[in-house]
Design a protein around this motif. Sequence first.
Motif, PDB file in Angstrom:
ATOM      1  N   ASN A   1      10.160  -3.462   4.758  1.00 39.53           N
ATOM      2  CA  ASN A   1       9.660  -5.317   5.066  1.00 39.53           C
ATOM      3  C   ASN A   1      10.100  -5.516   2.676  1.00 39.53           C
ATOM      4  O   ASN A   1       9.249  -4.854   2.386  1.00 39.53           O
ATOM      5  CB  ASN A   1       8.613  -5.454   4.754  1.00 39.53           C
ATOM      6  CG  ASN A   1       8.361  -6.520   4.951  1.00 39.53           C
ATOM      7  OD1 ASN A   1       8.540  -7.876   4.503  1.00 39.53           O
ATOM      8  ND2 ASN A   1       6.591  -7.580   5.568  1.00 39.53           N
TER       9      ASN A   1
ATOM     10  N   SER B   1      -3.344  -2.851   7.588  1.00 43.99           N
ATOM     11  CA  SER B   1      -3.323  -1.972   6.236  1.00 43.99           C
ATOM     12  C   SER B   1      -3.160  -2.404   5.549  1.00 43.99           C
ATOM     13  O   SER B   1      -3.152  -1.848   4.722  1.00 43.99           O
ATOM     14  CB  SER B   1      -1.998  -0.863   6.917  1.00 43.99           C
ATOM     15  OG  SER B   1      -1.155  -2.142   6.771  1.00 43.99           O
TER      16      SER B   1
ATOM     17  N   SER C   1      -0.716  -3.196  14.885  1.00 39.76           N
ATOM     18  CA  SER C   1      -0.202  -4.299  14.231  1.00 39.76           C
ATOM     19  C   SER C   1       0.760  -4.535  14.925  1.00 39.76           C
ATOM     20  O   SER C   1       1.062  -5.681  15.818  1.00 39.76           O
ATOM     21  CB  SER C   1      -0.881  -5.045  12.860  1.00 39.76           C
ATOM     22  OG  SER C   1      -1.566  -5.700  12.649  1.00 39.76           O
TER      23      SER C   1
ATOM     24  N   TYR D   1       5.216   3.111  -4.667  1.00 37.48           N
ATOM     25  CA  TYR D   1       4.664   2.278  -3.390  1.00 37.48           C
ATOM     26  C   TYR D   1       5.659   2.435  -2.837  1.00 37.48           C
ATOM     27  O   TYR D   1       6.749   1.714  -3.443  1.00 37.48           O
ATOM     28  CB  TYR D   1       3.799   1.145  -4.064  1.00 37.48           C
ATOM     29  CG  TYR D   1       4.388   0.366  -2.424  1.00 37.48           C
ATOM     30  CD1 TYR D   1       3.042   0.768  -1.158  1.00 37.48           C
ATOM     31  CD2 TYR D   1       4.655  -1.030  -2.240  1.00 37.48           C
ATOM     32  CE1 TYR D   1       3.388  -0.010  -0.368  1.00 37.48           C
ATOM     33  CE2 TYR D   1       4.476  -1.506  -1.354  1.00 37.48           C
ATOM     34  CZ  TYR D   1       3.327  -1.514  -0.365  1.00 37.48           C
ATOM     35  OH  TYR D   1       3.923  -2.088   0.819  1.00 37.48           O
TER      36      TYR D   1
HETATM   37  C1  LIG Z   1       4.823  -3.299   4.852  1.00 34.72           C
HETATM   38  C2  LIG Z   1       3.565  -3.890   5.142  1.00 34.72           C
HETATM   39  N1  LIG Z   1       2.005  -3.479   4.639  1.00 34.72           N
HETATM   40  C3  LIG Z   1       1.421  -3.847   5.696  1.00 34.72           C
HETATM   41  C4  LIG Z   1       1.245  -4.826   6.448  1.00 34.72           C
HETATM   42  C5  LIG Z   1      -0.176  -5.678   7.026  1.00 34.72           C
HETATM   43  O1  LIG Z   1      -0.232  -4.947   7.902  1.00 34.72           O
HETATM   44  P1  LIG Z   1      -1.178  -5.579   9.364  1.00 34.72           P
HETATM   45  O2  LIG Z   1      -2.736  -5.635   8.033  1.00 34.72           O
HETATM   46  O3  LIG Z   1      -1.173  -6.271  10.085  1.00 34.72           O
HETATM   47  O4  LIG Z   1      -1.952  -4.442   9.744  1.00 34.72           O
HETATM   48  C6  LIG Z   1       2.002  -5.562   7.054  1.00 34.72           C
HETATM   49  C7  LIG Z   1       2.522  -6.543   7.544  1.00 34.72           C
HETATM   50  O5  LIG Z   1       3.492  -7.161   8.432  1.00 34.72           O
HETATM   51  C8  LIG Z   1       3.838  -5.559   6.403  1.00 34.72           C
HETATM   52  O6  LIG Z   1       4.901  -5.939   6.239  1.00 34.72           O
END
Ligand SMILES: Cc1ncc(COP(=O)(O)O)c(C=O)c1O
Length: 410
Positions: A177, A104, A247, A170
């Motif tokens: 996180n 993502s 992920s 956003y």
């Molecule tokens: C809020 C948030 N968005 C996006 C990501 C990106 O995840 P990924 O690129 O592994 O799907 C993370 C990864 O920790 C995240 O915490």
Amino acid sequence: MKTPWEYRYAQRTQRMGSSAIRELLKYTELPDLISFAGGLPAPDVFPVDELNAACDRVLREQGTKALQYSATEGYLPLREMISRHSARYGIKITPENVLITSGSQQALDLLGKILIDPGDRILVESPTYLAAIQAWKAYGAEFITVPMDENGMNTDQLEEALRVGPKFIYVLPNFQNPTGETLSYVRRGKLIELADQYGVPIVEDDPYGQLRYEGEHLPSIVVLDSQSRDDGHPCYRGNVIYLSTFSKTLAPGLRLGWVVAPPEVIGKLVQAKQGADLHTATFNQMVAYEVSRGGFLDRHVQLIRKVYGERRDLMLAAMDRYFPPEVEWTHPKGGLFLWGTLPDYMDAADVLKTCIKRKVAFVPGEPFHPTGGGKNTMRINFSNATPENIHAGIQRMGEAIGERLAKQVA
Ligand SMILES: Cc1ncc(COP(=O)(O)O)c(C=O)c1O
């Protein structure tokens, strides 16, 4: 001496900084160091055998297809599976609404590429996800912040921020996180109402929504938005772009995420993605589809919830026992992170230095605040370390904080 390349960097390159998290992760390689710094899933629950079997089946049964270039939109059976799965959570979409991305994180970057002009303002929670700030700064974004509390983004302060004219909002509604906090049901409604009133679209980033350890699932912003429209379309055409990922439920090394958006936006993202990587790895998409069929992913998510829920409880209990009374922390109902707050006069970066001497690490909270602040905050991951290390690491952190407090008082 500078290389000739350094005189040729574009203006946006000067806005790029290396992520504080990445810099810190080098400490996690020190022998015996217990790291609560990264956002890493637990390696002991990676479904290695199941993925091995799925790779085998994909190569045996559809090997030449899996090793070939494929459509930018993504592997259709996987997009269909995501649409069916989303329907269970009330997101009524068709594969036309879905783009598979290389994590993502790529979706965040592509959104920056298609939406952000230099000087555009993005409305974010403060603190917010560091790598989104990083990705969008490169496109020249400025940030307007709305503070977080235990019920997520404080929507009482949203209207004032919306008046400044952000390009989009956003929001990380579930187990955010870095704080671990969740946007309350009432605030979700308020967010949609105000966004609609001011004509500002929303990007909902939801990597952790399925990792809930207590309480009831809350409907996503995209679901509430689609319910408030109910235009009878099978395809979603609303005000929200929704992001999620495999992920945290399968494995981050697969680099598989997805975007849900109106088909017109998916079309633009597809064009942007073609310039980035043509398409997400065909083989990885087929393996993820293969391993998820027949209910495996659902069972696996149950296991992750159990393991991470236990680790969260262990960490909270260890903090109660070892952290000085001057420290406060969040009690997340899911996700991967806790958020600690030291007294105002302390700097978490100093505490980190003392922690590293004691062989434990976390991430200082300041870089998660795009308009500054949060020097006395810290993000602490509870998913990655073993139960023994959680106990030992929190004890070390408690001692390090105590040592800094004593120095401050002296
Ligand atoms: C809020 C948030 N968005 C996006 C990501 C990106 O995840 P990924 O690129 O592994 O799907 C993370 C990864 O920790 C995240 O915490």
